[in-house]
Design a protein around this motif. Structure first.
Motif, PDB file in Angstrom:
ATOM      1  N   GLY A 118      11.678  -4.722   2.908  1.00 25.71           N
ATOM      2  CA  GLY A 118      11.318  -2.986   3.619  1.00 25.71           C
ATOM      3  C   GLY A 118      11.858  -2.395   2.785  1.00 25.71           C
ATOM      4  O   GLY A 118      11.941  -0.977   2.452  1.00 25.71           O
ATOM      5  N   ILE A 119      12.825  -2.450   1.665  1.00 27.82           N
ATOM      6  CA  ILE A 119      13.445  -2.175   0.426  1.00 27.82           C
ATOM      7  C   ILE A 119      12.389  -1.782  -0.103  1.00 27.82           C
ATOM      8  O   ILE A 119      12.678  -0.878  -1.138  1.00 27.82           O
ATOM      9  CB  ILE A 119      14.751  -2.710  -0.162  1.00 27.82           C
ATOM     10  CG1 ILE A 119      16.542  -2.843   0.898  1.00 27.82           C
ATOM     11  CG2 ILE A 119      14.757  -2.596  -1.708  1.00 27.82           C
ATOM     12  CD1 ILE A 119      17.158  -3.742   0.618  1.00 27.82           C
ATOM     13  N   THR A 120      11.303  -2.741  -0.362  1.00 24.20           N
ATOM     14  CA  THR A 120      10.786  -2.945  -1.227  1.00 24.20           C
ATOM     15  C   THR A 120      10.040  -2.663  -1.489  1.00 24.20           C
ATOM     16  O   THR A 120       9.062  -1.008  -2.348  1.00 24.20           O
ATOM     17  CB  THR A 120      10.323  -4.744  -1.158  1.00 24.20           C
ATOM     18  OG1 THR A 120      10.725  -5.379  -1.819  1.00 24.20           O
ATOM     19  CG2 THR A 120       8.713  -3.933  -2.618  1.00 24.20           C
ATOM     20  N   ALA A 121       9.367  -1.861   0.165  1.00 18.88           N
ATOM     21  CA  ALA A 121       8.461  -0.989   0.890  1.00 18.88           C
ATOM     22  C   ALA A 121       8.549   0.345   0.517  1.00 18.88           C
ATOM     23  O   ALA A 121       8.390   1.818   0.219  1.00 18.88           O
ATOM     24  CB  ALA A 121       7.315  -0.804   2.331  1.00 18.88           C
ATOM     25  N   ALA A 122      10.336   1.080   0.974  1.00 18.86           N
ATOM     26  CA  ALA A 122      11.280   2.561   1.202  1.00 18.86           C
ATOM     27  C   ALA A 122      11.430   1.996  -0.524  1.00 18.86           C
ATOM     28  O   ALA A 122      10.864   4.108  -0.458  1.00 18.86           O
ATOM     29  CB  ALA A 122      12.294   1.731   0.969  1.00 18.86           C
ATOM     30  N   GLU A 177       0.677  -1.244  -0.489  1.00 16.11           N
ATOM     31  CA  GLU A 177       0.475   0.386   0.268  1.00 16.11           C
ATOM     32  C   GLU A 177       0.761   0.843   0.250  1.00 16.11           C
ATOM     33  O   GLU A 177       2.123   1.213   0.713  1.00 16.11           O
ATOM     34  CB  GLU A 177      -0.769  -0.145   1.182  1.00 16.11           C
ATOM     35  CG  GLU A 177      -2.250   0.195   1.675  1.00 16.11           C
ATOM     36  CD  GLU A 177      -2.924   0.547   2.018  1.00 16.11           C
ATOM     37  OE1 GLU A 177      -3.808   1.465   2.482  1.00 16.11           O
ATOM     38  OE2 GLU A 177      -2.991  -0.224   3.060  1.00 16.11           O
ATOM     39  N   VAL A 178       0.439   2.348  -0.657  1.00 13.07           N
ATOM     40  CA  VAL A 178       1.066   3.317  -0.605  1.00 13.07           C
ATOM     41  C   VAL A 178       0.399   4.234  -0.204  1.00 13.07           C
ATOM     42  O   VAL A 178      -0.963   4.491   0.027  1.00 13.07           O
ATOM     43  CB  VAL A 178       1.286   3.892  -2.394  1.00 13.07           C
ATOM     44  CG1 VAL A 178       2.290   4.809  -2.344  1.00 13.07           C
ATOM     45  CG2 VAL A 178       2.269   2.642  -3.306  1.00 13.07           C
ATOM     46  N   SER A 235       5.280   7.520   2.076  1.00 14.63           N
ATOM     47  CA  SER A 235       5.309   6.048   2.555  1.00 14.63           C
ATOM     48  C   SER A 235       4.603   5.173   2.403  1.00 14.63           C
ATOM     49  O   SER A 235       3.972   4.971   1.311  1.00 14.63           O
ATOM     50  CB  SER A 235       4.484   6.790   3.868  1.00 14.63           C
ATOM     51  OG  SER A 235       3.215   7.266   3.137  1.00 14.63           O
ATOM     52  N   ALA A 236       5.031   4.047   2.125  1.00 17.04           N
ATOM     53  CA  ALA A 236       4.644   2.818   2.075  1.00 17.04           C
ATOM     54  C   ALA A 236       4.182   1.619   3.082  1.00 17.04           C
ATOM     55  O   ALA A 236       4.853   2.052   3.716  1.00 17.04           O
ATOM     56  CB  ALA A 236       5.184   1.846   1.298  1.00 17.04           C
ATOM     57  N   TYR A 237       3.694   0.545   3.013  1.00 16.20           N
ATOM     58  CA  TYR A 237       3.738   0.196   3.788  1.00 16.20           C
ATOM     59  C   TYR A 237       2.599  -1.850   2.986  1.00 16.20           C
ATOM     60  O   TYR A 237       2.993  -1.234   1.764  1.00 16.20           O
ATOM     61  CB  TYR A 237       1.776   0.466   4.564  1.00 16.20           C
ATOM     62  CG  TYR A 237       1.267  -1.293   6.135  1.00 16.20           C
ATOM     63  CD1 TYR A 237       2.288  -1.517   7.330  1.00 16.20           C
ATOM     64  CD2 TYR A 237       0.445  -2.206   5.183  1.00 16.20           C
ATOM     65  CE1 TYR A 237       1.713  -2.485   7.735  1.00 16.20           C
ATOM     66  CE2 TYR A 237       0.174  -3.096   5.961  1.00 16.20           C
ATOM     67  CZ  TYR A 237       0.926  -3.492   7.514  1.00 16.20           C
ATOM     68  OH  TYR A 237       0.927  -4.640   7.382  1.00 16.20           O
TER      69      TYR A 237
END
Ligand code: UDP
Length: 250
Positions: A139-143, A31-32, A41-43
Protein backbone atom coordinates in the motif's frame (compact mmCIF):
# COMPACT_ATOMS: atom_id res chain seq x y z
CA UNK A 1 -8.55 -17.79 9.06
CA UNK A 2 -8.95 -21.04 7.17
CA UNK A 3 -5.82 -20.98 4.98
CA UNK A 4 -4.52 -24.54 4.66
CA UNK A 5 -1.45 -25.24 6.73
CA UNK A 6 1.48 -26.21 4.53
CA UNK A 7 3.79 -28.57 6.41
CA UNK A 8 7.07 -27.25 5.13
CA UNK A 9 7.43 -23.66 3.88
CA UNK A 10 11.14 -23.93 2.95
CA UNK A 11 12.74 -27.05 1.48
CA UNK A 12 16.27 -28.39 2.03
CA UNK A 13 17.57 -26.34 -0.93
CA UNK A 14 16.34 -23.08 0.58
CA UNK A 15 13.40 -22.73 -1.82
CA UNK A 16 10.14 -21.37 -0.43
CA UNK A 17 6.70 -22.97 -0.87
CA UNK A 18 5.92 -20.58 -3.76
CA UNK A 19 9.20 -21.29 -5.58
CA UNK A 20 11.04 -18.17 -4.41
CA UNK A 21 14.58 -17.97 -3.08
CA UNK A 22 14.98 -16.68 0.47
CA UNK A 23 15.95 -13.18 -0.71
CA UNK A 24 13.51 -12.93 -3.61
CA UNK A 25 10.54 -10.56 -3.94
CA UNK A 26 7.19 -11.72 -5.25
CA UNK A 27 6.41 -10.61 -8.84
CA UNK A 28 5.40 -6.93 -8.80
CA UNK A 29 3.21 -5.03 -11.27
CA UNK A 30 2.82 -1.27 -10.88
CA UNK A 31 0.60 1.13 -12.79
CA UNK A 32 0.33 4.89 -12.34
CA UNK A 33 -2.72 7.09 -13.07
CA UNK A 34 -5.43 4.42 -13.03
CA UNK A 35 -8.33 6.50 -11.61
CA UNK A 36 -9.74 9.49 -13.52
CA UNK A 37 -11.44 11.12 -10.54
CA UNK A 38 -8.53 11.23 -8.09
CA UNK A 39 -5.72 13.81 -8.29
CA UNK A 40 -3.23 10.96 -8.31
CA UNK A 41 -3.54 7.20 -8.28
CA UNK A 42 -1.68 3.92 -8.63
CA UNK A 43 -2.30 0.19 -8.63
CA UNK A 44 -0.02 -2.54 -7.34
CA UNK A 45 -0.01 -6.29 -7.61
CA UNK A 46 2.61 -7.96 -5.43
CA UNK A 47 2.17 -11.70 -5.55
CA UNK A 48 -1.53 -12.16 -4.88
CA UNK A 49 -1.95 -8.71 -3.29
CA UNK A 50 -4.07 -6.29 -5.35
CA UNK A 51 -4.21 -2.75 -4.01
CA UNK A 52 -5.40 0.65 -5.26
CA UNK A 53 -4.07 3.93 -3.91
CA UNK A 54 -5.62 7.35 -4.54
CA UNK A 55 -4.52 10.83 -3.50
CA UNK A 56 -6.68 13.95 -3.21
CA UNK A 57 -5.16 17.35 -2.65
CA UNK A 58 -3.74 19.68 -1.71
CA UNK A 59 -7.29 20.93 -1.15
CA UNK A 60 -9.43 22.83 1.36
CA UNK A 61 -9.61 21.08 4.75
CA UNK A 62 -12.90 19.67 6.02
CA UNK A 63 -13.65 20.07 8.90
CA UNK A 64 -12.09 23.53 8.73
CA UNK A 65 -10.84 23.62 12.34
CA UNK A 66 -8.28 20.93 11.46
CA UNK A 67 -6.46 23.28 9.07
CA UNK A 68 -2.89 24.13 10.11
CA UNK A 69 -1.44 27.62 9.48
CA UNK A 70 2.05 26.40 8.58
CA UNK A 71 1.54 23.17 6.62
CA UNK A 72 -0.81 20.78 4.92
CA UNK A 73 -2.68 18.19 6.96
CA UNK A 74 -1.60 14.75 5.74
CA UNK A 75 -4.29 12.10 6.27
CA UNK A 76 -4.41 8.43 5.38
CA UNK A 77 -7.10 5.79 5.28
CA UNK A 78 -6.03 2.17 4.80
CA UNK A 79 -9.01 -0.09 4.20
CA UNK A 80 -9.52 -3.74 3.29
CA UNK A 81 -12.52 -4.55 1.11
CA UNK A 82 -14.82 -7.19 2.66
CA UNK A 83 -13.92 -9.60 -0.19
CA UNK A 84 -10.15 -9.04 0.07
CA UNK A 85 -9.54 -11.85 2.57
CA UNK A 86 -10.65 -15.48 2.84
CA UNK A 87 -13.15 -14.85 5.61
CA UNK A 88 -15.42 -11.87 4.79
CA UNK A 89 -14.18 -8.81 6.63
CA UNK A 90 -16.58 -6.27 8.10
CA UNK A 91 -16.43 -3.07 6.02
CA UNK A 92 -16.25 -0.99 9.22
CA UNK A 93 -12.71 0.19 10.07
CA UNK A 94 -11.06 -2.29 12.44
CA UNK A 95 -8.47 -1.50 15.10
CA UNK A 96 -5.84 -2.95 12.79
CA UNK A 97 -6.90 -0.68 9.90
CA UNK A 98 -6.82 2.38 12.17
CA UNK A 99 -3.30 1.49 13.33
CA UNK A 100 -2.12 0.87 9.77
CA UNK A 101 -3.65 4.17 8.58
CA UNK A 102 -1.64 5.95 11.28
CA UNK A 103 1.70 4.25 10.62
CA UNK A 104 1.33 4.68 6.85
CA UNK A 105 0.67 8.41 7.31
CA UNK A 106 3.76 8.61 9.52
CA UNK A 107 5.76 6.78 6.83
CA UNK A 108 5.02 9.66 4.42
CA UNK A 109 5.44 12.60 6.79
CA UNK A 110 9.25 12.80 6.41
CA UNK A 111 8.89 12.72 2.62
CA UNK A 112 6.04 15.09 1.69
CA UNK A 113 6.79 18.85 1.66
CA UNK A 114 3.64 19.62 3.68
CA UNK A 115 5.01 23.10 4.47
CA UNK A 116 4.47 24.12 0.82
CA UNK A 117 0.67 24.01 1.24
CA UNK A 118 -0.48 25.63 4.49
CA UNK A 119 -4.20 25.40 5.42
CA UNK A 120 -4.82 22.51 3.02
CA UNK A 121 -5.15 18.75 3.32
CA UNK A 122 -3.60 15.90 1.37
CA UNK A 123 -5.58 12.68 1.63
CA UNK A 124 -4.15 9.25 0.87
CA UNK A 125 -6.65 6.42 0.41
CA UNK A 126 -5.47 2.81 0.21
CA UNK A 127 -8.01 0.18 -0.72
CA UNK A 128 -6.93 -3.46 -0.48
CA UNK A 129 -8.86 -5.48 -3.05
CA UNK A 130 -7.08 -8.78 -2.40
CA UNK A 131 -4.71 -9.50 0.47
CA UNK A 132 -1.92 -12.02 0.78
CA UNK A 133 0.46 -10.64 3.41
CA UNK A 134 2.49 -7.43 3.29
CA UNK A 135 -0.42 -5.17 2.35
CA UNK A 136 0.78 -2.21 4.45
CA UNK A 137 4.07 -2.21 2.53
CA UNK A 138 2.51 -2.75 -0.89
CA UNK A 139 0.00 0.00 0.00
CA UNK A 140 2.85 2.40 0.82
CA UNK A 141 4.64 1.58 -2.45
CA UNK A 142 1.45 2.33 -4.41
CA UNK A 143 0.55 5.45 -2.37
CA UNK A 144 4.01 6.87 -3.01
CA UNK A 145 3.35 6.63 -6.76
CA UNK A 146 -0.12 8.13 -6.31
CA UNK A 147 1.42 11.13 -4.47
CA UNK A 148 3.94 11.60 -7.30
CA UNK A 149 1.10 11.26 -9.83
CA UNK A 150 -0.81 14.00 -8.00
CA UNK A 151 2.25 16.23 -8.46
CA UNK A 152 2.88 16.58 -4.74
CA UNK A 153 6.52 17.52 -4.07
CA UNK A 154 8.41 14.92 -2.03
CA UNK A 155 11.93 14.73 -0.68
CA UNK A 156 12.09 11.16 -1.99
CA UNK A 157 9.83 8.33 -3.07
CA UNK A 158 8.96 5.93 -0.28
CA UNK A 159 9.42 2.22 -1.07
CA UNK A 160 8.28 -0.49 1.32
CA UNK A 161 8.85 -4.17 1.86
CA UNK A 162 8.87 -6.65 4.75
CA UNK A 163 11.46 -9.22 5.75
CA UNK A 164 10.80 -12.00 8.23
CA UNK A 165 11.85 -15.27 9.76
CA UNK A 166 10.34 -18.52 8.61
CA UNK A 167 11.45 -21.97 9.82
CA UNK A 168 14.70 -20.48 11.08
CA UNK A 169 15.55 -18.65 7.82
CA UNK A 170 15.44 -14.91 7.19
CA UNK A 171 13.25 -14.27 4.14
CA UNK A 172 12.32 -11.27 1.99
CA UNK A 173 8.75 -10.16 1.21
CA UNK A 174 6.72 -12.32 3.59
CA UNK A 175 3.51 -13.79 2.11
CA UNK A 176 0.40 -14.43 4.21
CA UNK A 177 1.11 -18.12 4.89
CA UNK A 178 4.69 -17.32 5.90
CA UNK A 179 3.38 -14.53 8.14
CA UNK A 180 0.89 -16.86 9.84
CA UNK A 181 3.23 -19.85 10.27
CA UNK A 182 6.52 -18.00 10.55
CA UNK A 183 8.40 -16.66 13.55
CA UNK A 184 8.63 -12.94 12.72
CA UNK A 185 7.64 -10.18 10.29
CA UNK A 186 9.55 -6.85 9.95
CA UNK A 187 7.84 -4.29 7.67
CA UNK A 188 10.11 -1.44 6.53
CA UNK A 189 9.42 1.74 4.53
CA UNK A 190 12.50 3.45 3.15
CA UNK A 191 13.51 6.57 1.23
CA UNK A 192 16.22 5.22 -1.12
CA UNK A 193 17.99 8.49 -2.02
CA UNK A 194 18.02 9.82 1.51
CA UNK A 195 18.87 6.38 2.94
CA UNK A 196 16.28 6.89 5.67
CA UNK A 197 13.77 4.47 7.17
CA UNK A 198 10.30 5.97 7.70
CA UNK A 199 8.48 2.91 9.05
CA UNK A 200 9.86 0.05 11.10
CA UNK A 201 7.72 -2.49 12.89
CA UNK A 202 8.24 -5.99 14.19
CA UNK A 203 5.80 -8.76 14.97
CA UNK A 204 7.25 -11.95 16.49
CA UNK A 205 10.59 -12.90 17.98
CA UNK A 206 14.09 -12.19 16.64
CA UNK A 207 17.52 -11.85 18.23
CA UNK A 208 19.05 -8.38 17.91
CA UNK A 209 21.44 -9.69 15.19
CA UNK A 210 18.53 -11.21 13.26
CA UNK A 211 16.58 -7.97 13.62
CA UNK A 212 19.45 -6.02 12.07
CA UNK A 213 19.82 -8.58 9.27
CA UNK A 214 16.07 -8.47 8.62
CA UNK A 215 16.18 -4.65 8.33
CA UNK A 216 19.09 -4.87 5.87
CA UNK A 217 17.28 -7.52 3.83
CA UNK A 218 14.07 -5.43 3.74
CA UNK A 219 16.07 -2.33 2.70
CA UNK A 220 17.58 -4.31 -0.21
CA UNK A 221 14.01 -5.26 -1.20
CA UNK A 222 12.94 -1.59 -1.00
CA UNK A 223 15.83 -0.62 -3.32
CA UNK A 224 14.60 -3.14 -5.92
CA UNK A 225 11.04 -1.86 -5.55
CA UNK A 226 12.28 1.73 -6.00
CA UNK A 227 13.62 0.83 -9.46
CA UNK A 228 10.20 -0.58 -10.40
CA UNK A 229 8.48 2.57 -9.06
CA UNK A 230 10.70 4.78 -11.22
CA UNK A 231 9.92 2.65 -14.29
CA UNK A 232 6.17 2.85 -13.57
CA UNK A 233 6.33 6.66 -13.30
CA UNK A 234 8.34 6.95 -16.50
CA UNK A 235 5.87 4.64 -18.31
CA UNK A 236 3.01 6.99 -17.39
CA UNK A 237 4.84 10.01 -18.84
CA UNK A 238 5.70 8.17 -22.05
CA UNK A 239 1.96 7.50 -22.40
CA UNK A 240 1.10 11.17 -21.78
CA UNK A 241 3.75 12.30 -24.28
CA UNK A 242 2.45 9.91 -26.95
CA UNK A 243 -1.16 10.98 -26.37
CA UNK A 244 -0.13 14.66 -26.74
CA UNK A 245 1.76 13.83 -29.96
CA UNK A 246 -1.33 12.10 -31.36
CA UNK A 247 -3.50 15.10 -30.43
CA UNK A 248 -1.07 17.46 -32.15
CA UNK A 249 -1.09 15.33 -35.30
CA UNK A 250 -4.90 15.32 -35.55
N1 UDP B 1 -5.55 -10.77 7.02
C1 UDP B 1 -6.78 -11.38 6.94
N2 UDP B 1 -7.87 -10.79 7.56
C2 UDP B 1 -7.77 -9.62 8.24
C3 UDP B 1 -6.50 -9.00 8.32
C4 UDP B 1 -5.42 -9.59 7.69
O1 UDP B 1 -6.90 -12.44 6.31
O2 UDP B 1 -8.76 -9.12 8.79
C5 UDP B 1 -4.40 -11.38 6.31
C6 UDP B 1 -4.10 -10.63 5.00
O3 UDP B 1 -3.73 -11.56 4.01
C7 UDP B 1 -2.93 -9.77 5.40
C8 UDP B 1 -2.19 -10.73 6.33
O4 UDP B 1 -3.24 -11.31 7.10
O5 UDP B 1 -2.16 -9.38 4.29
C9 UDP B 1 -1.17 -10.10 7.23
O6 UDP B 1 -1.74 -9.08 7.97
P1 UDP B 1 -0.88 -8.07 8.81
O7 UDP B 1 -1.75 -7.50 9.88
O8 UDP B 1 0.43 -8.68 9.20
O9 UDP B 1 -0.61 -6.85 7.77
P2 UDP B 1 0.14 -6.86 6.35
O10 UDP B 1 1.21 -7.94 6.38
O11 UDP B 1 -0.91 -7.13 5.31
O12 UDP B 1 0.73 -5.50 6.25
Amino acid sequence: MSKKKVKKLINGKGIRYDGRKLNELRPIKLEVGVLDNADGSAYIEQGKNKILAAVYGPKEVHPKHLAMPDRSLLRCRYHMAPFSVEERKSPAPSRREKELSKVIREAFEPSVFTEYYPRTSIDIVIEVLQADGGTRCAGITAASLALADAGIPMRDLVSACAAGKVEGHLVLDVADLEDKQGEADVPVAYMPNLNAITLLQMDGMLTSEEFEQAINLAVEGCKQIYQLQKEALKAKYVEVKEAKKEDAEQ
